[in-house]
Design a protein around this motif. Structure first.
Motif, PDB file in Angstrom:
ATOM      1  N   LEU A  68      43.875  44.036  40.556  1.00 41.16           N
ATOM      2  CA  LEU A  68      44.255  44.971  39.500  1.00 41.16           C
ATOM      3  C   LEU A  68      43.451  46.266  39.624  1.00 41.16           C
ATOM      4  CD1 LEU A  68      45.925  45.548  36.988  1.00 41.16           C
ATOM      5  CD2 LEU A  68      44.203  44.339  35.639  1.00 41.16           C
ATOM      6  N   PHE A  69      42.138  46.155  39.838  1.00 42.43           N
ATOM      7  CA  PHE A  69      41.278  47.330  39.974  1.00 42.43           C
ATOM      8  C   PHE A  69      41.712  48.196  41.153  1.00 42.43           C
ATOM      9  CE2 PHE A  69      37.549  49.334  41.939  1.00 42.43           C
ATOM     10  CZ  PHE A  69      37.098  50.119  40.890  1.00 42.43           C
ATOM     11  N   HIS A  70      41.900  47.572  42.305  1.00 43.37           N
ATOM     12  CA  HIS A  70      42.267  48.338  43.500  1.00 43.37           C
ATOM     13  C   HIS A  70      43.676  48.905  43.417  1.00 43.37           C
ATOM     14  CE1 HIS A  70      38.536  47.643  45.543  1.00 43.37           C
ATOM     15  NE2 HIS A  70      38.652  46.343  45.387  1.00 43.37           N
ATOM     16  N   GLY A  71      44.499  48.336  42.554  1.00 38.56           N
ATOM     17  CA  GLY A  71      45.850  48.852  42.368  1.00 38.56           C
ATOM     18  C   GLY A  71      45.958  49.964  41.335  1.00 38.56           C
ATOM     19  N   LEU A  72      44.865  50.237  40.646  1.00 38.06           N
ATOM     20  CA  LEU A  72      44.901  51.294  39.629  1.00 38.06           C
ATOM     21  C   LEU A  72      45.075  52.657  40.284  1.00 38.06           C
ATOM     22  CD1 LEU A  72      41.964  50.316  37.212  1.00 38.06           C
ATOM     23  CD2 LEU A  72      44.408  50.184  36.753  1.00 38.06           C
ATOM     24  N   LYS A  73      46.010  53.432  39.754  1.00 40.33           N
ATOM     25  CA  LYS A  73      46.186  54.800  40.247  1.00 40.33           C
ATOM     26  C   LYS A  73      45.113  55.709  39.678  1.00 40.33           C
ATOM     27  CE  LYS A  73      51.092  54.121  40.771  1.00 40.33           C
ATOM     28  NZ  LYS A  73      52.304  54.021  40.025  1.00 40.33           N
ATOM     29  N   GLU A  74      44.640  55.346  38.501  1.00 36.41           N
ATOM     30  CA  GLU A  74      43.617  56.140  37.822  1.00 36.41           C
ATOM     31  C   GLU A  74      42.491  55.201  37.405  1.00 36.41           C
ATOM     32  OE1 GLU A  74      43.118  58.355  33.511  1.00 36.41           O
ATOM     33  OE2 GLU A  74      45.113  57.783  34.201  1.00 36.41           O
ATOM     34  N   ARG A  75      41.264  55.542  37.790  1.00 42.36           N
ATOM     35  CA  ARG A  75      40.089  54.768  37.384  1.00 42.36           C
ATOM     36  C   ARG A  75      39.152  55.698  36.633  1.00 42.36           C
ATOM     37  NH1 ARG A  75      39.179  52.750  43.355  1.00 42.36           N
ATOM     38  NH2 ARG A  75      40.894  51.295  43.506  1.00 42.36           N
ATOM     39  N   ASP A  76      38.350  55.106  35.763  1.00 45.63           N
ATOM     40  CA  ASP A  76      37.304  55.873  35.095  1.00 45.63           C
ATOM     41  C   ASP A  76      35.992  55.103  35.239  1.00 45.63           C
ATOM     42  OD1 ASP A  76      37.497  53.788  33.232  1.00 45.63           O
ATOM     43  OD2 ASP A  76      38.347  55.040  31.654  1.00 45.63           O
ATOM     44  N   SER A  77      34.930  55.642  34.660  1.00 47.11           N
ATOM     45  CA  SER A  77      33.623  54.992  34.758  1.00 47.11           C
ATOM     46  C   SER A  77      33.648  53.596  34.163  1.00 47.11           C
ATOM     47  CB  SER A  77      32.561  55.839  34.053  1.00 47.11           C
ATOM     48  OG  SER A  77      32.381  57.051  34.730  1.00 47.11           O
ATOM     49  N   ILE A  78      34.450  53.408  33.135  1.00 46.66           N
ATOM     50  CA  ILE A  78      34.541  52.094  32.499  1.00 46.66           C
ATOM     51  C   ILE A  78      35.186  51.088  33.446  1.00 46.66           C
ATOM     52  CG2 ILE A  78      35.538  50.802  30.561  1.00 46.66           C
ATOM     53  CD1 ILE A  78      35.227  53.451  28.926  1.00 46.66           C
ATOM     54  N   SER A  79      36.174  51.519  34.208  1.00 48.76           N
ATOM     55  CA  SER A  79      36.803  50.629  35.200  1.00 48.76           C
ATOM     56  C   SER A  79      35.751  50.113  36.175  1.00 48.76           C
ATOM     57  CB  SER A  79      37.886  51.367  35.992  1.00 48.76           C
ATOM     58  OG  SER A  79      38.805  52.018  35.165  1.00 48.76           O
ATOM     59  N   TRP A  80      34.953  51.024  36.691  1.00 48.17           N
ATOM     60  CA  TRP A  80      33.908  50.663  37.652  1.00 48.17           C
ATOM     61  C   TRP A  80      32.856  49.766  37.006  1.00 48.17           C
ATOM     62  CZ3 TRP A  80      33.951  51.666  42.814  1.00 48.17           C
ATOM     63  CH2 TRP A  80      34.888  52.608  43.279  1.00 48.17           C
ATOM     64  N   THR A  81      32.386  50.144  35.829  1.00 46.29           N
ATOM     65  CA  THR A  81      31.349  49.359  35.151  1.00 46.29           C
ATOM     66  C   THR A  81      31.858  47.972  34.805  1.00 46.29           C
ATOM     67  OG1 THR A  81      30.320  51.367  34.299  1.00 46.29           O
ATOM     68  CG2 THR A  81      29.802  49.315  33.159  1.00 46.29           C
ATOM     69  N   THR A  82      33.111  47.867  34.404  1.00 43.41           N
ATOM     70  CA  THR A  82      33.708  46.573  34.098  1.00 43.41           C
ATOM     71  C   THR A  82      33.710  45.680  35.329  1.00 43.41           C
ATOM     72  OG1 THR A  82      35.096  47.535  32.374  1.00 43.41           O
ATOM     73  CG2 THR A  82      35.838  45.455  33.317  1.00 43.41           C
ATOM     74  N   MET A  83      34.064  46.227  36.458  1.00 36.79           N
ATOM     75  CA  MET A  83      34.063  45.446  37.693  1.00 36.79           C
ATOM     76  C   MET A  83      32.652  45.030  38.086  1.00 36.79           C
ATOM     77  SD  MET A  83      37.058  44.721  38.812  1.00 36.79           S
ATOM     78  CE  MET A  83      36.610  44.133  40.438  1.00 36.79           C
ATOM     79  N   ILE A  84      31.703  45.957  37.992  1.00 33.42           N
ATOM     80  CA  ILE A  84      30.309  45.647  38.349  1.00 33.42           C
ATOM     81  C   ILE A  84      29.778  44.533  37.451  1.00 33.42           C
ATOM     82  CG2 ILE A  84      27.955  46.575  38.319  1.00 33.42           C
ATOM     83  CD1 ILE A  84      29.291  49.305  39.201  1.00 33.42           C
ATOM     84  N   SER A  85      29.980  44.679  36.172  1.00 28.40           N
ATOM     85  CA  SER A  85      29.516  43.682  35.212  1.00 28.40           C
ATOM     86  C   SER A  85      30.211  42.342  35.432  1.00 28.40           C
ATOM     87  CB  SER A  85      29.783  44.191  33.791  1.00 28.40           C
ATOM     88  OG  SER A  85      29.458  43.221  32.844  1.00 28.40           O
ATOM     89  N   GLY A  86      31.506  42.371  35.647  1.00 30.60           N
ATOM     90  CA  GLY A  86      32.256  41.143  35.868  1.00 30.60           C
ATOM     91  C   GLY A  86      31.840  40.418  37.137  1.00 30.60           C
ATOM     92  N   LEU A  87      31.615  41.161  38.206  1.00 33.75           N
ATOM     93  CA  LEU A  87      31.153  40.546  39.450  1.00 33.75           C
ATOM     94  C   LEU A  87      29.792  39.892  39.243  1.00 33.75           C
ATOM     95  CD1 LEU A  87      32.232  43.336  41.966  1.00 33.75           C
ATOM     96  CD2 LEU A  87      33.155  40.992  41.864  1.00 33.75           C
ATOM     97  N   MET A  88      28.915  40.613  38.560  1.00 35.70           N
ATOM     98  CA  MET A  88      27.581  40.089  38.313  1.00 35.70           C
ATOM     99  C   MET A  88      27.653  38.806  37.481  1.00 35.70           C
ATOM    100  SD  MET A  88      24.692  39.953  36.157  1.00 35.70           S
ATOM    101  CE  MET A  88      25.354  40.808  34.782  1.00 35.70           C
ATOM    102  N   LYS A  89      28.458  38.814  36.435  1.00 31.38           N
ATOM    103  CA  LYS A  89      28.562  37.646  35.560  1.00 31.38           C
ATOM    104  C   LYS A  89      29.249  36.461  36.231  1.00 31.38           C
ATOM    105  CE  LYS A  89      28.105  40.086  31.307  1.00 31.38           C
ATOM    106  NZ  LYS A  89      28.583  40.402  29.992  1.00 31.38           N
ATOM    107  N   ASN A  90      29.964  36.713  37.297  1.00 33.68           N
ATOM    108  CA  ASN A  90      30.610  35.636  38.047  1.00 33.68           C
ATOM    109  C   ASN A  90      29.793  35.231  39.276  1.00 33.68           C
ATOM    110  OD1 ASN A  90      33.380  34.749  36.972  1.00 33.68           O
ATOM    111  ND2 ASN A  90      33.357  36.958  36.638  1.00 33.68           N
ATOM    112  N   GLY A  91      28.511  35.598  39.281  1.00 30.14           N
ATOM    113  CA  GLY A  91      27.619  35.177  40.359  1.00 30.14           C
ATOM    114  C   GLY A  91      27.792  35.922  41.662  1.00 30.14           C
ATOM    115  N   MET A  92      28.399  37.090  41.604  1.00 28.19           N
ATOM    116  CA  MET A  92      28.650  37.869  42.821  1.00 28.19           C
ATOM    117  C   MET A  92      27.804  39.149  42.795  1.00 28.19           C
ATOM    118  SD  MET A  92      32.736  37.195  42.831  1.00 28.19           S
ATOM    119  CE  MET A  92      33.079  37.432  44.567  1.00 28.19           C
ATOM    120  N   GLU A  93      26.496  38.938  42.656  1.00 27.72           N
ATOM    121  CA  GLU A  93      25.591  40.069  42.491  1.00 27.72           C
ATOM    122  C   GLU A  93      25.616  41.042  43.665  1.00 27.72           C
ATOM    123  OE1 GLU A  93      24.727  36.868  42.012  1.00 27.72           O
ATOM    124  OE2 GLU A  93      23.976  36.712  39.952  1.00 27.72           O
ATOM    125  N   ARG A  94      25.695  40.519  44.884  1.00 23.69           N
ATOM    126  CA  ARG A  94      25.710  41.390  46.072  1.00 23.69           C
ATOM    127  C   ARG A  94      26.946  42.289  46.047  1.00 23.69           C
ATOM    128  NH1 ARG A  94      22.707  44.211  48.282  1.00 23.69           N
ATOM    129  NH2 ARG A  94      21.218  42.537  48.079  1.00 23.69           N
TER     130      ARG A  94
END
Length: 189
Positions: A68-94
């Protein structure tokens, strides 16, 4: 025009905040709804898709969130922060750290939530060098006086067994709260 499926999906998120509704218990139906929702609504916006990314991440559906993220035509800082936070919370810190780098290269601005998530990821990885680089970025972007960011820095340095750096950050914090003191005490533990 939104499909019935996309309207049901949006209503379930709005009404219940979860995906436990009888309408959306089958993941295949959910994913079909999600795709239709984001692709077929002509006036869709980044806020709608960011909300969907958050919900998918909360459910551990990382690959779907990425798609969904990579398919977005328009991203904002919240899109990026949401992905970073979500990856971290799912154990994908790297991957969270890598996405943070991409965010910088893409020219987006960071806020206290971005820094909080990425510093937590660095602490979990015991990535002292990367955490220190992000600390320098915090200073350059004038977030050093934010109590949330200060707490994340103290916590990251404590987890990386660099208590002297944590003490320095703590002493320079213009505002402290209970979390600040607890982060420092845990660092001494």
């Amino acid at each position: 025009m939104p499909t019935a499926c996309s309207i049901i999906f949006l209503n379930q998120i709005s009404s219940h905040g979860t995906l436990s509704s009888p309408f959306i218990q089958n993941w295949a139906v959910f994913l079909k709804c999600m795709g239709k929702y984001c692709d077929e609504i002509p006036e869709r916006n980044v806020v709608m898709c960011n909300t969907m990314i958050i919900r998918l991440m909360w459910r551990g559906m990382v690959e779907e969130s990425k798609r969904l993220f990579h398919g977005l035509k328009e991203r904002d800082s919240i899109s990026w922060t949401t992905m970073i936070s979500g990856l971290m919370k799912n154990g994908m810190e790297r991957e969270a750290v890598d996405m943070f780098r991409e965010m910088i290269l893409a020219g987006f601005t960071m806020d206290q939530f971005t820094f909080g998530s990425i510093l937590t990821a660095c602490g979990s990885l015991l990535a002292f060098g990367e955490g220190k680089q992000i600390h320098a970025y915090v200073i350059r972007t004038d977030h050093k006086d934010n109590v949330f960011v200060g707490n994340a820095l103290v916590d990251m340095y404590s987890k990386c067994k660099s208590i002297k750096y944590g003490e320095t950050v703590f002493e320079r914090m213009t505002q402290k709260n209970v979390v600040s003191w607890i982060a420092m005490l845990v660092g001494y533990g």
